[in-house]
Write a protein that holds these residues in place. Structure first.
Motif, PDB file in Angstrom:
ATOM      1  N   ASN A  23       0.811  -1.223   0.000  1.00 22.36           N
ATOM      2  CA  ASN A  23       0.000   0.000   0.000  1.00 22.36           C
ATOM      3  C   ASN A  23       0.842   1.269   0.000  1.00 22.36           C
ATOM      4  N   LEU A  24       2.112   1.161   0.357  1.00 19.43           N
ATOM      5  CA  LEU A  24       2.983   2.328   0.434  1.00 19.43           C
ATOM      6  C   LEU A  24       3.742   2.583  -0.865  1.00 19.43           C
ATOM      7  N   LYS A  25       3.725   1.615  -1.780  1.00 18.76           N
ATOM      8  CA  LYS A  25       4.502   1.794  -3.000  1.00 18.76           C
ATOM      9  C   LYS A  25       3.600   1.986  -4.207  1.00 18.76           C
ATOM     10  N   GLY A  26       4.196   2.539  -5.231  1.00 17.85           N
ATOM     11  CA  GLY A  26       3.500   2.749  -6.489  1.00 17.85           C
ATOM     12  C   GLY A  26       4.531   3.013  -7.569  1.00 17.85           C
ATOM     13  N   PHE A  27       4.074   3.171  -8.770  1.00 15.07           N
ATOM     14  CA  PHE A  27       4.982   3.366  -9.897  1.00 15.07           C
ATOM     15  C   PHE A  27       4.803   4.771 -10.451  1.00 15.07           C
ATOM     16  N   ILE A  28       5.936   5.402 -10.779  1.00 14.60           N
ATOM     17  CA  ILE A  28       5.898   6.774 -11.282  1.00 14.60           C
ATOM     18  C   ILE A  28       6.250   6.843 -12.763  1.00 14.60           C
ATOM     19  N   LEU A  29       6.702   5.724 -13.331  1.00 17.15           N
ATOM     20  CA  LEU A  29       7.052   5.685 -14.743  1.00 17.15           C
ATOM     21  C   LEU A  29       6.772   4.284 -15.267  1.00 17.15           C
ATOM     22  N   LEU A  30       5.907   4.194 -16.260  1.00 23.44           N
ATOM     23  CA  LEU A  30       5.486   2.910 -16.830  1.00 23.44           C
ATOM     24  C   LEU A  30       5.582   2.960 -18.347  1.00 23.44           C
ATOM     25  N   GLU A  31       5.813   1.814 -18.947  1.00 25.70           N
ATOM     26  CA  GLU A  31       5.728   1.700 -20.396  1.00 25.70           C
ATOM     27  C   GLU A  31       4.662   0.667 -20.715  1.00 25.70           C
ATOM     28  N   ILE A  32       3.799   0.998 -21.649  1.00 23.63           N
ATOM     29  CA  ILE A  32       2.736   0.086 -22.078  1.00 23.63           C
ATOM     30  C   ILE A  32       2.976  -0.237 -23.545  1.00 23.63           C
ATOM     31  N   ASN A  33       3.167  -1.517 -23.838  1.00 17.92           N
ATOM     32  CA  ASN A  33       3.402  -1.987 -25.209  1.00 17.92           C
ATOM     33  C   ASN A  33       2.196  -2.777 -25.671  1.00 17.92           C
ATOM     34  N   GLU A  34       1.617  -2.338 -26.734  1.00 15.60           N
ATOM     35  CA  GLU A  34       0.514  -3.051 -27.373  1.00 15.60           C
ATOM     36  C   GLU A  34       0.917  -3.323 -28.822  1.00 15.60           C
ATOM     37  N   GLU A  35       0.120  -4.072 -29.535  1.00 16.12           N
ATOM     38  CA  GLU A  35       0.437  -4.384 -30.924  1.00 16.12           C
ATOM     39  C   GLU A  35       0.508  -3.136 -31.796  1.00 16.12           C
ATOM     40  N   LYS A  36      -0.330  -2.151 -31.522  1.00 15.35           N
ATOM     41  CA  LYS A  36      -0.397  -0.949 -32.361  1.00 15.35           C
ATOM     42  C   LYS A  36       0.639   0.099 -31.987  1.00 15.35           C
ATOM     43  N   GLY A  37       1.353  -0.080 -30.890  1.00 18.08           N
ATOM     44  CA  GLY A  37       2.357   0.897 -30.487  1.00 18.08           C
ATOM     45  C   GLY A  37       2.612   0.839 -28.995  1.00 18.08           C
ATOM     46  N   LYS A  38       3.364   1.820 -28.533  1.00 15.94           N
ATOM     47  CA  LYS A  38       3.656   1.872 -27.105  1.00 15.94           C
ATOM     48  C   LYS A  38       3.492   3.290 -26.592  1.00 15.94           C
ATOM     49  N   SER A  39       3.335   3.380 -25.284  1.00 13.24           N
ATOM     50  CA  SER A  39       3.207   4.693 -24.649  1.00 13.24           C
ATOM     51  C   SER A  39       3.964   4.662 -23.329  1.00 13.24           C
ATOM     52  N   ILE A  40       4.320   5.840 -22.866  1.00  7.85           N
ATOM     53  CA  ILE A  40       4.955   5.988 -21.564  1.00  7.85           C
ATOM     54  C   ILE A  40       4.024   6.810 -20.696  1.00  7.85           C
ATOM     55  N   VAL A  41       3.773   6.310 -19.510  1.00  7.47           N
ATOM     56  CA  VAL A  41       2.929   6.991 -18.532  1.00  7.47           C
ATOM     57  C   VAL A  41       3.841   7.451 -17.401  1.00  7.47           C
ATOM     58  N   SER A  42       3.799   8.745 -17.099  1.00  2.80           N
ATOM     59  CA  SER A  42       4.728   9.291 -16.121  1.00  2.80           C
ATOM     60  C   SER A  42       4.039  10.311 -15.231  1.00  2.80           C
ATOM     61  N   SER A  43       4.410  10.305 -13.956  1.00  2.00           N
ATOM     62  CA  SER A  43       3.975  11.371 -13.052  1.00  2.00           C
ATOM     63  C   SER A  43       5.175  12.199 -12.599  1.00  2.00           C
TER      64      SER A  43
END
Length: 89
Positions: free
Chosen positions: A44-64
């Motif tokens: 409950n104390l941890k989380g992610f601040i930078l993620l990469e999502i890869n799908e067949e059509k492309g990828k995205s980066i999610v960042s806070s």
């Protein structure tokens, strides 16, 4: 007070999601709790601040991460450039 990120993401683990950077609020009182309970609490104390999502059509980066200083902070600038390069490749 300086800050590096605005919030943490809770995610559903998936083969298409890669956790690139995480953040955790460590508290001293956790050392007084047994290991099993400590593990549950840290979830409950941890989380992610930078993620990469890869799908067949492309990828995205999610960042806070705060990128508003990328033009004056060399570390923030380099991170932003690396994120953009990653999306191009």
């Amino acid at each position: 007070m300086p800050s590096v990120c605005r919030y943490r993401f809770k995610i559903n683990r998936d083969a298409h999601v890669t956790e690139l950077a995480g953040q955790m609020n460590i508290h001293g009182y956790l050392s007084q709790i047994d290991a099993a309970d400590r593990f549950k609490m840290t979830e409950n104390l941890k989380g992610f601040i930078l993620l990469e999502i890869n799908e067949e059509k492309g990828k995205s980066i999610v960042s806070s991460i705060c990128m508003d200083k990328a033009d004056t902070d060399p570390i923030a600038g380099k991170l932003l450039v690396n994120m953009l390069k990653s999306l191009i490749n």
